[in-house]
Enzyme design. Structure first.
Site, PDB file in Angstrom:
ATOM      1  N   ASP A  67      12.409   3.938   9.177  1.00  0.00           N
ATOM      2  CA  ASP A  67      12.112   3.176  10.032  1.00  0.00           C
ATOM      3  C   ASP A  67      12.092   1.712   9.663  1.00  0.00           C
ATOM      4  OD1 ASP A  67      10.026   4.033  11.767  1.00  0.00           O
ATOM      5  OD2 ASP A  67       8.281   3.632  10.798  1.00  0.00           O
ATOM      6  N   ASN A 141       8.265  -6.898  12.653  1.00  0.00           N
ATOM      7  CA  ASN A 141       7.619  -6.113  11.707  1.00  0.00           C
ATOM      8  C   ASN A 141       6.042  -7.172  11.278  1.00  0.00           C
ATOM      9  OD1 ASN A 141       7.086  -3.229  11.545  1.00  0.00           O
ATOM     10  ND2 ASN A 141       7.124  -3.085   9.988  1.00  0.00           N
ATOM     11  N   ARG A 152      -0.283 -16.548 -11.000  1.00  0.00           N
ATOM     12  CA  ARG A 152      -2.157 -16.900 -10.023  1.00  0.00           C
ATOM     13  C   ARG A 152      -2.672 -16.613  -8.840  1.00  0.00           C
ATOM     14  NH1 ARG A 152      -3.480 -21.834 -13.701  1.00  0.00           N
ATOM     15  NH2 ARG A 152      -1.582 -22.160 -12.701  1.00  0.00           N
ATOM     16  N   ASP A 171      -4.050 -13.324  -2.908  1.00  0.00           N
ATOM     17  CA  ASP A 171      -2.392 -12.906  -3.963  1.00  0.00           C
ATOM     18  C   ASP A 171      -1.166 -13.733  -2.855  1.00  0.00           C
ATOM     19  OD1 ASP A 171      -3.412 -11.839  -5.608  1.00  0.00           O
ATOM     20  OD2 ASP A 171      -3.306 -10.223  -6.102  1.00  0.00           O
ATOM     21  N   THR A 182       0.788  -2.119  11.828  1.00  0.00           N
ATOM     22  CA  THR A 182       0.139  -0.551  10.632  1.00  0.00           C
ATOM     23  C   THR A 182       1.358  -0.383   9.533  1.00  0.00           C
ATOM     24  OG1 THR A 182       2.243   0.733  12.667  1.00  0.00           O
ATOM     25  CG2 THR A 182      -0.352   1.307  13.074  1.00  0.00           C
ATOM     26  N   GLY A 183       2.007  -2.294   9.562  1.00  0.00           N
ATOM     27  CA  GLY A 183       2.462  -1.869   7.725  1.00  0.00           C
ATOM     28  C   GLY A 183       2.160  -2.439   6.557  1.00  0.00           C
ATOM     29  N   TYR A 184       2.415  -3.281   6.697  1.00  0.00           N
ATOM     30  CA  TYR A 184       1.425  -3.880   4.875  1.00  0.00           C
ATOM     31  C   TYR A 184       0.413  -4.314   5.335  1.00  0.00           C
ATOM     32  CZ  TYR A 184       1.817  -6.522   1.100  1.00  0.00           C
ATOM     33  OH  TYR A 184       1.291  -6.874  -0.862  1.00  0.00           O
ATOM     34  N   SER A 185       0.416  -4.913   6.768  1.00  0.00           N
ATOM     35  CA  SER A 185      -0.867  -5.121   7.029  1.00  0.00           C
ATOM     36  C   SER A 185      -2.078  -3.969   7.028  1.00  0.00           C
ATOM     37  CB  SER A 185      -1.125  -5.590   8.104  1.00  0.00           C
ATOM     38  OG  SER A 185      -2.792  -6.728   8.605  1.00  0.00           O
ATOM     39  N   LEU A 186      -1.585  -3.068   7.440  1.00  0.00           N
ATOM     40  CA  LEU A 186      -2.974  -2.122   7.204  1.00  0.00           C
ATOM     41  C   LEU A 186      -3.165  -1.607   6.133  1.00  0.00           C
ATOM     42  CD1 LEU A 186      -3.806   0.269   8.683  1.00  0.00           C
ATOM     43  CD2 LEU A 186      -2.103   1.806   8.768  1.00  0.00           C
TER      44      LEU A 186
END
Length: 284
Positions: A67, A141, A152, A171, A182-186
């Site tokens: 991917d 994506n 911080r 963060d 279906t990437g970092y968000s998941l």
């Protein structure tokens, strides 16, 4: 289709070997392969073109890898809208859904015009400093604004279509397309969104306020994020591959791009089968 571009992971001997076989297969059928110089020197191919020029010349793009390789090619193709056939030689493969055994039959269908594409939303992202745009890119994506390792939590003032949403104390923040859901968000507890839905997902990363949850907004929304924190290391990352430093007062604007990425679909599996397989649903 006469000109077929080939992109592959040059550091993967298997991908390079398959690329070389594919060049021979295309030549045997009287077609013109297009290979970027970096790959060409690994496979002794003289049919080269500059990487940035390939989308203007190609009728079809074949991506050999995972991917990550496909996402980088999708950004390169940009507004050209050349169909992309992604062959999964990586690990996960949500986007590169064509298997190696399917590659040549899929190519035969493409050459005959007998293929279907899945059109995927892309985002136009711009970074503004002092009222001027200093960077502008397209992504497939996601867009991530996050803090450095020793920084911080950061304050990210967020608006949707000019209306104040909230100032996330977290963060970081992820803005993803349905494809990127279906990437970092998941991983940050965001929802899985079917790629044909017309929406965007705003997902906070480790928010200080527990009631800050992912929110789904219209695909036509203009999302504006302003960094309110001072003296913190903050970065803007596009598709996990391209990054820029963000400073206090900078503004990031995210909206739908004018064009979509066109992915050649597999005939042997559908989206839900890909989800079941990749996420190992139903296994014990």
């Amino acid at each position: 289709m006469k000109k077929i571009a080939i992109f592959a992971k040059v550091h993967d001997p298997r991908c390079v070997g398959i690329a070389e076989e594919l060049v021979e297969w295309l030549l045997a059928r009287g077609l013109s392969p297009l290979v970027e110089p970096h790959l060409a020197k690994h496979i002794s191919c003289s049919y080269t073109a500059k990487r940035d020029d390939i989308p203007e010349q190609a009728d079809l793009v074949v991506v050999l890898g995972g991917d990550g390789t496909l996402i980088s090619v999708a950004r390169l193709v940009g507004d050209r809208q050349v169909p992309i056939l992604g062959v999964n030689l990586g690990s996960l493969g949500f986007l590169t859904e064509i298997t190696l055994t399917e590659m040549y039959p899929a190519l035969e269908r493409c050459l005959k015009g007998d293929y279907e594409v899945s059109e995927r939303m892309m985002l136009r992202v711009s970074l503004h400093r002092g009222g001027a745009e200093i960077e502008g890119r397209q992504v497939l994506n996601d867009v991530v604004i996050n803090k450095g390792a020793l920084a911080r939590i950061i304050d990210l003032e967020t608006e949707v279509d000019g209306r104040y949403l909230t100032t996330f104390k977290a963060d970081g923040l992820i803005i993803s397309t349905p494809t990127g859901s279906t990437g970092y968000s998941l991983s940050a507890n965001g929802p899985i969104i079917h790629p044909q839905l017309d929406c965007l997902v705003i997902t906070p990363i480790c928010p200080h306020t527990l009631t800050n949850r992912p929110i789904v907004v219209s695909g036509d929304a203009l999302i504006t994020i302003s960094l309110q924190s001072v003296n913190e290391d903050v970065f803007l990352t596009l598709d996990g591959q391209v990054g820029f430093e963000v400073k206090h007062g900078d503004q990031i604007r995210i909206q739908r791009a004018e064009r979509q990425t066109r992915l050649v679909q597999s005939r042997s599996k559908d989206y839900f089968e890909v989800l079941r397989t990749k996420l190992k649903w139903g296994e014990r």
